[in-house]
Design an enzyme around this catalytic site. Structure first.
Site, PDB file in Angstrom:
ATOM      1  N   ARG A 193      12.215  -1.277  10.624  1.00  0.00           N
ATOM      2  CA  ARG A 193      10.842  -1.265  11.129  1.00  0.00           C
ATOM      3  C   ARG A 193      10.691  -2.372  12.158  1.00  0.00           C
ATOM      4  O   ARG A 193      10.949  -3.540  11.881  1.00  0.00           O
ATOM      5  CB  ARG A 193       9.840  -1.468   9.986  1.00  0.00           C
ATOM      6  CG  ARG A 193       9.675  -0.235   9.133  1.00  0.00           C
ATOM      7  CD  ARG A 193       8.686  -0.423   8.022  1.00  0.00           C
ATOM      8  NE  ARG A 193       7.373  -0.812   8.502  1.00  0.00           N
ATOM      9  CZ  ARG A 193       6.261  -0.672   7.791  1.00  0.00           C
ATOM     10  NH1 ARG A 193       6.300  -0.153   6.580  1.00  0.00           N
ATOM     11  NH2 ARG A 193       5.101  -1.064   8.276  1.00  0.00           N
ATOM     12  N   ARG A 206      -0.367  -9.288  13.161  1.00  0.00           N
ATOM     13  CA  ARG A 206      -1.009  -8.191  12.419  1.00  0.00           C
ATOM     14  C   ARG A 206      -1.986  -8.729  11.378  1.00  0.00           C
ATOM     15  O   ARG A 206      -3.040  -8.140  11.149  1.00  0.00           O
ATOM     16  CB  ARG A 206       0.048  -7.301  11.763  1.00  0.00           C
ATOM     17  CG  ARG A 206       0.869  -6.517  12.783  1.00  0.00           C
ATOM     18  CD  ARG A 206       1.951  -5.684  12.140  1.00  0.00           C
ATOM     19  NE  ARG A 206       1.393  -4.639  11.311  1.00  0.00           N
ATOM     20  CZ  ARG A 206       1.970  -4.137  10.225  1.00  0.00           C
ATOM     21  NH1 ARG A 206       3.140  -4.602   9.827  1.00  0.00           N
ATOM     22  NH2 ARG A 206       1.388  -3.192   9.538  1.00  0.00           N
ATOM     23  N   ARG A 211      11.820  -7.319   3.040  1.00  0.00           N
ATOM     24  CA  ARG A 211      11.911  -5.897   3.394  1.00  0.00           C
ATOM     25  C   ARG A 211      12.809  -5.707   4.603  1.00  0.00           C
ATOM     26  O   ARG A 211      13.621  -4.778   4.650  1.00  0.00           O
ATOM     27  CB  ARG A 211      10.507  -5.322   3.659  1.00  0.00           C
ATOM     28  CG  ARG A 211      10.521  -3.837   3.972  1.00  0.00           C
ATOM     29  CD  ARG A 211       9.141  -3.223   3.981  1.00  0.00           C
ATOM     30  NE  ARG A 211       8.380  -3.605   5.151  1.00  0.00           N
ATOM     31  CZ  ARG A 211       7.095  -3.341   5.328  1.00  0.00           C
ATOM     32  NH1 ARG A 211       6.407  -2.721   4.376  1.00  0.00           N
ATOM     33  NH2 ARG A 211       6.471  -3.716   6.420  1.00  0.00           N
ATOM     34  N   ARG A 222      -9.954   1.348   9.647  1.00  0.00           N
ATOM     35  CA  ARG A 222      -9.561  -0.033   9.963  1.00  0.00           C
ATOM     36  C   ARG A 222     -10.741  -0.881  10.391  1.00  0.00           C
ATOM     37  O   ARG A 222     -10.631  -2.101  10.463  1.00  0.00           O
ATOM     38  CB  ARG A 222      -8.509  -0.042  11.078  1.00  0.00           C
ATOM     39  CG  ARG A 222      -7.169   0.505  10.646  1.00  0.00           C
ATOM     40  CD  ARG A 222      -6.142   0.326  11.752  1.00  0.00           C
ATOM     41  NE  ARG A 222      -4.903   0.998  11.430  1.00  0.00           N
ATOM     42  CZ  ARG A 222      -3.849   0.399  10.892  1.00  0.00           C
ATOM     43  NH1 ARG A 222      -3.909  -0.862  10.591  1.00  0.00           N
ATOM     44  NH2 ARG A 222      -2.752   1.082  10.646  1.00  0.00           N
ATOM     45  N   LYS A 280       0.817  -1.214   0.000  1.00  0.00           N
ATOM     46  CA  LYS A 280       0.000   0.000   0.000  1.00  0.00           C
ATOM     47  C   LYS A 280       0.853   1.266   0.000  1.00  0.00           C
ATOM     48  O   LYS A 280       0.570   2.202  -0.734  1.00  0.00           O
ATOM     49  CB  LYS A 280      -0.952   0.003   1.206  1.00  0.00           C
ATOM     50  CG  LYS A 280      -1.962  -1.115   1.198  1.00  0.00           C
ATOM     51  CD  LYS A 280      -2.894  -1.079   2.397  1.00  0.00           C
ATOM     52  CE  LYS A 280      -2.205  -1.189   3.736  1.00  0.00           C
ATOM     53  NZ  LYS A 280      -1.588  -2.486   4.030  1.00  0.00           N
TER      54      LYS A 280
END
Length: 193
Positions: A137, A148, A129, A90, A13
């Site tokens: 992160r 998540r 990533r 959300r 996203k």
């Protein structure tokens, strides 16, 4: 044009939002960034958010909507060709609150782009990533991603049905090369690069 990018963590996203900013002159509205900015600026809503966050609690829908409302009034948003809601809404309650807020401001939500990527592929993406960024992160690990994803499927995935019911949902395959995902999003929005 005002849109929502909807999809699980690691779906791309953020990458696609940046591409829309660059090609379409839109502004990305990330609730996390907006909350941090409101706290830093010391706005009334920012002070409320800070008290909640400092206590280790989740910020209420009322505070999030307040931050979004303040952000929609900023000059860069007013001068843009539209906004990309990223990380918000959300939940169905937040979606309904967003509908009301946009109506109050004489704005509309034009489309919701659902980026579909199978869960098993997301784990690989997150691990890649993390390797590329050196783990900058804190949420870039398989254990956190699984938590998540469970939260996403429980709380956020029902938004797919909510927005399908409004006729605004557009689904794209997020499991393809970045340029192809961008082209699919632009096609779904019926705009050119």
């Amino acid at each position: 044009m005002n849109i929502i990018l909807l999809g699980p963590p690691g779906a791309g996203k953020g990458t696609q939002a940046q591409r829309l900013i660059d090609s379409q002159g839109m502004v990305q509205l990330s609730t996390g960034d907006m909350l941090r900015a409101a706290v830093k600026a010391g706005t009334e809503i920012g002070l409320k958010a800070k008290a909640v966050m400092d206590a280790g609690d989740l910020v209420s829908d009322e505070i999030v909507i307040g931050v979004v409302s303040e952000r929609l009034e900023q000059p860069d948003v007013q001068a843009s060709s539209g906004v990309i809601f990223d990380g918000f809404p959300r939940t169905s309650a937040q979606a309904e609150a967003l509908d009301g807020l946009l109506a109050e401001k004489g704005m509309t939500l034009d489309a919701v782009i659902e980026m579909q990527v199978p869960d098993e592929l997301l784990v690989g993406r997150i691990e890649k990533r993390a390797a590329e960024t050196g783990g900058t992160r804190a949420d870039d690990n398989a254990a956190t991603l699984k938590k998540r994803l469970a939260t996403y499927h429980k709380d956020t995935a029902p938004l797919v049905e909510y927005y399908r019911g409004t006729g605004k949902l557009r689904t794209v395959n997020g499991d393809q090369p970045m340029d192809d995902v961008t082209a699919a999003i632009l096609d779904a929005l019926a705009v050119s690069a």
